[in-house]
Scaffold this active site. Structure first.
Site, PDB file in Angstrom:
ATOM      1  N   GLY A  73       1.912   6.814   7.054  1.00 51.59           N
ATOM      2  CA  GLY A  73       1.358   5.513   7.398  1.00 51.59           C
ATOM      3  C   GLY A  73       0.777   4.812   6.189  1.00 51.59           C
ATOM      4  O   GLY A  73       0.898   5.277   5.047  1.00 51.59           O
ATOM      5  N   ASP A  74       0.090   3.704   6.433  1.00 57.60           N
ATOM      6  CA  ASP A  74      -0.439   2.905   5.330  1.00 57.60           C
ATOM      7  C   ASP A  74      -1.513   3.645   4.532  1.00 57.60           C
ATOM      8  O   ASP A  74      -1.629   3.445   3.324  1.00 57.60           O
ATOM      9  CB  ASP A  74      -0.998   1.586   5.861  1.00 57.60           C
ATOM     10  CG  ASP A  74       0.111   0.636   6.298  1.00 57.60           C
ATOM     11  OD1 ASP A  74       1.050   0.421   5.515  1.00 57.60           O
ATOM     12  OD2 ASP A  74       0.042   0.108   7.421  1.00 57.60           O
ATOM     13  N   GLY A  75      -2.291   4.502   5.191  1.00 57.47           N
ATOM     14  CA  GLY A  75      -3.278   5.280   4.453  1.00 57.47           C
ATOM     15  C   GLY A  75      -2.629   6.230   3.471  1.00 57.47           C
ATOM     16  O   GLY A  75      -3.096   6.384   2.330  1.00 57.47           O
ATOM     17  N   THR A  76      -1.539   6.858   3.879  1.00 54.20           N
ATOM     18  CA  THR A  76      -0.791   7.746   2.987  1.00 54.20           C
ATOM     19  C   THR A  76      -0.200   6.967   1.822  1.00 54.20           C
ATOM     20  O   THR A  76      -0.246   7.408   0.668  1.00 54.20           O
ATOM     21  CB  THR A  76       0.341   8.452   3.765  1.00 54.20           C
ATOM     22  OG1 THR A  76      -0.243   9.244   4.801  1.00 54.20           O
ATOM     23  CG2 THR A  76       1.166   9.341   2.861  1.00 54.20           C
ATOM     24  N   THR A  98       1.879   4.288  12.347  1.00 58.17           N
ATOM     25  CA  THR A  98       1.821   3.438  13.536  1.00 58.17           C
ATOM     26  C   THR A  98       2.008   1.970  13.183  1.00 58.17           C
ATOM     27  O   THR A  98       2.789   1.263  13.807  1.00 58.17           O
ATOM     28  CB  THR A  98       0.472   3.627  14.250  1.00 58.17           C
ATOM     29  OG1 THR A  98       0.305   5.015  14.573  1.00 58.17           O
ATOM     30  CG2 THR A  98       0.413   2.815  15.536  1.00 58.17           C
ATOM     31  N   ASP A 224       1.431 -12.427  -6.036  1.00 57.24           N
ATOM     32  CA  ASP A 224       0.888 -13.716  -6.464  1.00 57.24           C
ATOM     33  C   ASP A 224      -0.343 -13.566  -7.343  1.00 57.24           C
ATOM     34  O   ASP A 224      -0.924 -14.560  -7.791  1.00 57.24           O
ATOM     35  CB  ASP A 224       0.565 -14.598  -5.261  1.00 57.24           C
ATOM     36  CG  ASP A 224      -0.444 -13.962  -4.305  1.00 57.24           C
ATOM     37  OD1 ASP A 224      -0.947 -12.853  -4.602  1.00 57.24           O
ATOM     38  OD2 ASP A 224      -0.724 -14.573  -3.256  1.00 57.24           O
ATOM     39  N   LEU A 226      -3.247 -12.768  -6.556  1.00 61.21           N
ATOM     40  CA  LEU A 226      -4.419 -13.335  -5.899  1.00 61.21           C
ATOM     41  C   LEU A 226      -4.820 -12.502  -4.692  1.00 61.21           C
ATOM     42  O   LEU A 226      -3.987 -11.822  -4.086  1.00 61.21           O
ATOM     43  CB  LEU A 226      -4.140 -14.770  -5.428  1.00 61.21           C
ATOM     44  CG  LEU A 226      -3.945 -15.836  -6.496  1.00 61.21           C
ATOM     45  CD1 LEU A 226      -3.463 -17.133  -5.835  1.00 61.21           C
ATOM     46  CD2 LEU A 226      -5.231 -16.073  -7.272  1.00 61.21           C
ATOM     47  N   GLU A 281      -8.413   3.247   6.579  1.00 61.52           N
ATOM     48  CA  GLU A 281      -9.324   4.346   6.248  1.00 61.52           C
ATOM     49  C   GLU A 281     -10.696   3.767   5.900  1.00 61.52           C
ATOM     50  O   GLU A 281     -10.780   2.822   5.101  1.00 61.52           O
ATOM     51  CB  GLU A 281      -8.798   5.149   5.051  1.00 61.52           C
ATOM     52  CG  GLU A 281      -7.372   5.672   5.207  1.00 61.52           C
ATOM     53  CD  GLU A 281      -7.259   6.794   6.207  1.00 61.52           C
ATOM     54  OE1 GLU A 281      -8.275   7.485   6.431  1.00 61.52           O
ATOM     55  OE2 GLU A 281      -6.168   6.976   6.766  1.00 61.52           O
TER      56      GLU A 281
END
Length: 314
Positions: A73-76, A98, A224, A226, A281
């Protein structure tokens, strides 16, 4: 650069790390190993806990492989990005969690087989990385409602409901939310300080997507250079319903109860120390300084991906 050129080298070093604790991790490990192994000699690593993930990524990244394929997932993904940022290692993502918002931003397919094919036949681009007091994030750092949502998103809830877990957890967190105040300071002097009161959520985005497919802002981009800062005021239920309808497009930042600006560095100060959510997280607290590192992360994207369209245009 084409990733196929890198993989064609006989001395190419490819590492595969799969978080089997991710929603689709356990079932994807064998398939991903076989598919990546069809293209290059690969060393596969299965991790089963957060501590094991940290230890494995530290060990693998220390050798600076040519390609690090990470499934989770995004935490990994954030944990892997933190370790290869600023190096020559190319990061390839297999979306097994997820929300999978970083993979969504890179336009990587959700299916494991399609994801492997799209990145291994794809291109290498440079993208930005956000940091909160040195801690890396790829999507969004946030305070307020999102923290309560993350606390409600237990592994069991994610497994049972999949992406539907996000709106379920959000509804529960919203009912118990208590407003907070924040002061935004801009050390580089590009904005005057901003005082905000009675907030529902404050977020700083590096990437384009967060929260299971919501968009940070209509023009938000990974390259970008930013940060998109937005703050949503608490209001009537009707206000939040009208904002919620615009979350997918990112046009909620134009709502009268939403403050939005862009910057390269912002310091967030709150009356009492509050937890900060980094890509799902809880990893920092306020006061916190958020910065963006330009083009510091090399990632594999499918051909035609718009994830680094600004660099491509430049």
């Amino acid at each position: 650069m084409d990733l196929s050129t890198l993989l064609a080298r006989p001395d190419a070093v490819v590492e595969l790390v799969v978080n089997t604790g991710a929603r689709q991790g356990a079932s994807a490990l064998e398939r991903a190993t076989r598919l990546v192994g069809d293209r290059a000699v690969v060393r596969a690593h299965a991790v089963h806990s957060g501590a094991e993930l940290v230890e494995t990524l530290d060990r693998v990244a220390a050798d600076e492989p040519d390609l690090l394929v990470v499934g989770g997932g995004d935490g990994t993904v954030s944990a892997a990005a933190a370790r290869v940022a600023g190096t020559s290692t190319v990061l390839a993502v297999l979306p097994l969690g997820t929300a999978n918002d970083f993979a969504r931003t890179l336009e990587i397919p959700a299916d494991v087989g399609a994801a492997v094919a799209s990145v291994l036949d794809g291109e290498v681009v440079d993208v930005d990385l956000g940091r909160v007091d040195g801690r890396a994030f790829v999507n969004v750092a946030s305070i307020g409602l999102s923290v309560a949502v993350t606390e409600r998103l237990t592994p069991g809830l994610k497994r049972r409901l999949g992406p539907v877990a996000y709106p379920v957890a959000t509804l529960g967190a919203f009912r118990q939310h208590r407003g907070f105040a924040a002061r935004l300071e801009f050390p580089d002097g590009d904005h005057d300080p901003v005082e905000l009161t009675d907030l529902l959520q404050l977020a700083v985005g590096n990437g384009r997507h967060y929260g299971g497919g919501n968009t940070v802002a209509p023009n938000a981009s990974l390259d970008d250079h930013l940060l998109d800062v937005y703050a949503i005021e608490r209001g009537r239920l009707a206000d939040h319903v009208s904002i919620a309808r615009l979350l997918k497009s990112g046009r909620f930042v134009e709502h009268e109860r939403v403050h939005h600006l862009t910057t390269r560095r912002v310091r967030v100060v709150t009356d009492e120390s509050l937890p900060v959510n980094l890509d799902g997280e809880i990893a920092a607290t306020t006061p916190a300084e958020v910065t963006v590192e330009r083009n510091v992360l090399r990632v594999a994207v499918p051909r035609g991906s718009r994830a680094a369209r600004l660099d491509a245009a430049a």
